[in-house]
Design a protein around this motif. Structure first.
Motif, short mmCIF file in Angstrom:
data_model
loop_
_atom_site.label_atom_id
_atom_site.label_comp_id
_atom_site.label_asym_id
_atom_site.label_seq_id
_atom_site.Cartn_x
_atom_site.Cartn_y
_atom_site.Cartn_z
N UNK A 1 0.98 -1.10 0.01
CA UNK A 1 0.37 -0.06 0.16
C UNK A 1 0.56 1.10 -0.09
N UNK A 2 2.28 1.16 0.69
CA UNK A 2 2.90 2.54 1.41
C UNK A 2 3.29 2.57 -0.61
N UNK A 3 4.41 1.57 -1.52
CA UNK A 3 5.04 2.15 -2.07
C UNK A 3 3.83 1.89 -3.67
N UNK A 4 2.69 1.16 -3.34
CA UNK A 4 1.94 1.54 -4.18
C UNK A 4 0.52 2.62 -4.92
N UNK A 5 0.80 3.15 -3.18
CA UNK A 5 -0.36 4.39 -2.96
C UNK A 5 0.09 5.84 -2.44
N UNK A 6 0.56 5.12 -1.16
CA UNK A 6 0.71 6.63 -0.85
C UNK A 6 1.88 7.13 -0.60
N UNK A 7 3.46 6.40 -1.86
CA UNK A 7 4.33 7.33 -2.07
C UNK A 7 4.16 7.86 -3.07
N UNK A 8 2.93 7.36 -4.05
CA UNK A 8 3.09 8.43 -5.67
C UNK A 8 2.23 9.23 -5.59
N UNK A 9 1.17 9.34 -4.52
CA UNK A 9 0.35 10.22 -4.41
C UNK A 9 1.63 11.65 -3.74
N UNK A 10 2.47 10.98 -2.61
CA UNK A 10 3.22 12.51 -2.35
C UNK A 10 4.11 12.84 -2.55
N UNK A 11 4.55 11.82 -4.21
CA UNK A 11 5.46 12.48 -5.01
C UNK A 11 4.94 13.28 -5.64
N UNK A 12 3.73 13.16 -5.84
CA UNK A 12 2.42 14.78 -6.88
C UNK A 12 2.32 15.59 -5.82
N UNK A 13 2.08 14.94 -4.57
CA UNK A 13 1.38 16.24 -4.48
C UNK A 13 2.57 17.54 -3.59
N UNK A 14 3.87 16.63 -3.44
CA UNK A 14 4.87 17.70 -3.55
C UNK A 14 5.57 18.55 -4.96
N UNK A 15 5.17 17.86 -5.99
CA UNK A 15 5.60 18.13 -7.26
C UNK A 15 4.21 19.40 -7.60
N UNK A 16 2.87 19.36 -7.11
CA UNK A 16 2.27 20.41 -7.37
C UNK A 16 2.58 21.64 -6.11
N UNK A 17 2.98 21.32 -5.22
CA UNK A 17 3.29 21.98 -4.09
C UNK A 17 4.46 23.08 -4.66
#
Length: 376
Positions: A262-278
């Motif tokens: 769940x971390x590798x498949x969902x949480x980390x990709x979402x965090x990476x995309x969120x940080x890019x947007x910020x």
């Protein structure tokens, strides 16, 4: 602080109904039950939230499974793939009334969670598929036993009579086959004629062998899911400390695999995309972010902790492991669902506060003694 604010349902969910933790639970539930869990990462065009990134959970039933090919790529079950069977895009049919209208979404915007068991597999299979027959059998068996118990409790006995017009007690009815049935209320006294006798049944329900049979089926279901009987039934009546601990340790291994996925498949990709947007919107300023993006996107996810079966024994064992340098404070706190840095900082604040209070108490105590001495 920005991340803690974004994970609220008003900011992270396009439907504004689930926070990020609830979305993780929904994502995992649909992956286990349906076999496919799908999430689209989009940028909010309506500017409802101050955060541009929004997440949208999608039902796997909305995939356009009837599309076979898109341009030069083949499409399997709504998933467009390249020559190496890597996902290129996803095809949706959001409006069932418009059969000819589909929406294509690039794969880099889609998070697709499923258990892959074959090299060319692009869609998932429910984790319950292997045990669904056992689950059905267990449910039908319990339902049949309940019906049998109700029937056995409803049939009291029979009256043998040589006279067709015998003594009737209670309310008499006639079945569709012409058989007479008498309902007797609680507390009814019967007076039988000389040529009549009553016999009462000994019901065979509830069935004493039903519970062991259900237990055996639940064990088969647990074996298929990689879990112990105690984990799926919540029945620990037959477990002792050693067996409960061993079964729990094996269950934790299964849970940790699910958490890591769940971390590798969902949480980390979402965090990476969120940080890019910020960074793109200027809400976070990180020098040379785009030249070394992977470095800044690395983070450690703290998993939910596990409660100990015997806290005293486990605490002593962890203390000995820390003293022998066979484990770390990070791993120890991580097993309890805590961030070791936050624990150390909090402990330092607590010790400083205790020392300050003790110092103040000593000053007040010394002052009081001096005042008493002067007055005397």
């Amino acid at each position: 602080e920005l991340w803690a604010e974004w994970i609220n349902k008003e900011n992270c969910d396009a439907a504004r109904s689930l926070n990020f933790y609830q979305m993780q639970e929904m994502f995992l539930r649909r992956k286990i039950v349906d076999g496919d869990s799908l999430l689209i990462m989009s940028y909010n065009p309506e500017k409802i939230s101050v955060f541009p990134l929004v997440l949208q959970l999608i039902e796997s039933d909305l995939l356009a499974e009837d599309i076979i090919q898109h341009e030069k790529h083949y499409v399997y079950g709504g998933v467009e793939v390249d020559d190496y069977m890597a996902a290129v895009a996803y095809h949706w049919r959001f409006n069932p009334n418009e059969i000819g209208t589909t929406v294509r979404t690039e794969a880099q915007r889609v998070i697709h969670g499923y258990i892959k068991t074959r090299a060319s597999q692009v869609r998932g299979v429910s984790a319950l598929a292997g045990v669904m027959e056992n689950v059905r059998d267990c449910g039908e068996f319990i339902e049949s036993e309940l019906k049998a118990a109700r029937m056995a409790s409803a049939l009291t006995g029979v009256i043998y009579s040589e006279s067709p017009t015998g003594n009737n007690v209670g309310r008499t009815m006639t079945s569709s086959s012409g058989q007479k049935i008498t309902e007797i209320e609680i507390g009814t006294m019967m007076n039988l004629n000389p040529n009549e006798r009553a016999e009462f049944f000994t019901p065979g329900r509830p069935n004493g062998a039903a519970a062991p049979f259900v237990t055996a089926i639940l064990r088969f279901i647990g074996m298929g899911l990689g879990l112990s009987y105690e984990a799926i039934s919540r029945d620990i009546s037959q477990a002792n400390f050693s067996s409960a601990r061993e079964g729990r340790l094996q269950d934790i291994k299964t849970y940790e695999m699910i958490q890591t996925d769940l971390i590798n498949g969902l949480c980390q990709p979402v965090y990476s995309q969120w940080l890019d947007s910020m960074v793109l919107t200027g809400k976070i300023n990180i020098p040379r972010y785009w030249s070394d993006k992977k470095r800044y996107q690395k983070c450690r996810w703290v998993k939910p902790g596990w409660k100990w079966v015997d806290p005293l024994k486990d605490a002593k064992a962890l203390e000995a492991q820390l003293a022998a340098y066979t484990t770390t404070l990070q791993d120890t706190c991580g097993e309890m669902g805590k961030d070791w840095q936050e624990v150390v900082e909090q402990r330092a604040r607590e010790k400083a506060y205790i020392q300050e209070v003790e110092k103040l108490n000593k000053i007040y105590s010394d002052g009081g003694e001096n005042n008493s001495a002067q007055q005397s």
